[in-house]
Scaffold this motif. Structure first.
Motif, PDB file in Angstrom:
ATOM      1  N   ASP A  26       0.958  -1.182   0.114  1.00  0.00           N
ATOM      2  CA  ASP A  26      -0.008   0.063  -0.066  1.00  0.00           C
ATOM      3  C   ASP A  26       0.945   1.270   0.046  1.00  0.00           C
ATOM      4  O   ASP A  26       0.677   2.242  -0.731  1.00  0.00           O
ATOM      5  N   ARG A  27       1.980   1.220   0.753  1.00  0.00           N
ATOM      6  CA  ARG A  27       2.775   2.476   0.906  1.00  0.00           C
ATOM      7  C   ARG A  27       3.475   2.768  -0.547  1.00  0.00           C
ATOM      8  O   ARG A  27       3.338   3.827  -0.860  1.00  0.00           O
ATOM      9  N   ILE A  28       4.061   1.672  -1.135  1.00  0.00           N
ATOM     10  CA  ILE A  28       4.510   2.014  -2.356  1.00  0.00           C
ATOM     11  C   ILE A  28       3.416   2.093  -3.446  1.00  0.00           C
ATOM     12  O   ILE A  28       3.841   3.292  -4.338  1.00  0.00           O
ATOM     13  N   LYS A  29       2.530   1.682  -3.510  1.00  0.00           N
ATOM     14  CA  LYS A  29       1.354   2.122  -4.190  1.00  0.00           C
ATOM     15  C   LYS A  29       0.896   3.440  -4.169  1.00  0.00           C
ATOM     16  O   LYS A  29       0.684   4.076  -5.055  1.00  0.00           O
ATOM     17  N   GLU A  30       1.129   3.773  -2.862  1.00  0.00           N
ATOM     18  CA  GLU A  30       0.351   5.163  -2.560  1.00  0.00           C
ATOM     19  C   GLU A  30       1.458   6.419  -3.190  1.00  0.00           C
ATOM     20  O   GLU A  30       1.096   7.398  -3.749  1.00  0.00           O
TER      21      GLU A  30
END
Length: 189
Positions: A26-30
C-alpha cells in the motif's frame, strides 16, 4: 491490500496465497499514485503481469476511463475479477488471461494506452522483452508513460538503445519504479 483513494477508497482487495504474486505494498502504491494521480482522469491504463489487479484497480478508482488487466495465471485472474466486482469497477475493465506477449499482439491496433504499468517477475528480463516489443508498437503514442516495477538492481542501461527516455526513477528498499517515454518528444514552451 486495499484501494488507497477514489471511488473504491478503503475497500479491501483479495490477493493470492503463496509466493506466486508479489502485490505492491500500500505504501509503495500510494507513492506511485501520488506521482501520476493528476494525469489519470479519463486515461486508458494497461496493467501487465497484473497479479491481483491492485494497480489497475487503483487507476480505475482514481478516474481512469478504462483498464486492461493481463495475467496468465487463471487463479490470479479469478482474484482480479473478484476484486473488480467488489470495487464495482468491472464495467470499465477488460481482462485477458494470456501470456503478456500474446496479449500485446492481441491488443495491437485495438487501443492506445496513456499508461502502461508492468510488474513482471524479478530477474527474468521480461521487462526488457516487453519494452523491446513496445518500442515499435501502436499501443504506445508520444505521450504514453510506461512504468516498470523492478528489483532495485535491475539494469536498464539498454533503454536509450530501445528509443526510450527515463522520465524519473523512484527507488525503495528492495525495488524501484522506472518511468519511461519514447525519446525525441519535443517540449512546447
Amino acid at each position: 491490500m486495499r484501494v488507497i483513494a477514489g471511488s473504491a477508497k478503503r475497500l479491501q482487495l483479495k490477493t493470492l496465497d503463496g509466493l506466486e504474486t508479489r502485490p505492491t505494498t500500500d505504501r509503495i502504491k500510494e507513492t506511485l499514485f501520488n506521482m501520476i494521480a493528476p494525469f489519470l482522469y479519463d486515461c486508458v491504463f494497461l496493467d501487465l503481469f497484473s497479479g491481483s489487479g491492485g494497480i489497475g484497480i487503483e487507476a480505475l478508482s482514481r478516474g481512469a476511463k478504462e483498464a486492461v488487466f493481463v495475467e496468465k495465471n487463471p487463479k490470479a485472474m479469478e482474484c482480479i475479477k473478484s476484486n473488480l466486482k467488489t470495487t464495482r469497477l468491472e464495467k470499465k475493465a477488460l481482462t485477458l488471461t494470456k501470456d503478456v506477449m500474446a496479449a500485446l499482439y492481441c491488443l495491437e491496433g485495438e487501443r492506445t494506452f496513456d499508461y502502461i504499468f508492468m510488474d513482471p517477475p524479478y530477474h527474468q528480463e521480461l521487462e526488457r522483452e516487453v519494452l523491446h516489443y513496445l518500442k515499435d508498437s501502436e499501443l504506445v503514442y508520444e505521450d504514453t508513460v510506461i512504468i516498470v516495477e523492478a528489483a532495485k538492481d535491475t539494469d536498464f542501461s539498454y533503454i536509450e538503445d530501445f528509443g526510450y527516455a527515463v522520465i524519473k526513477t523512484k527507488e525503495y528498499k528492495t525495488n524501484k519504479h522506472v518511468f519511461l517515454e519514447r525519446a525525441g518528444k519535443e517540449e512546447i514552451c
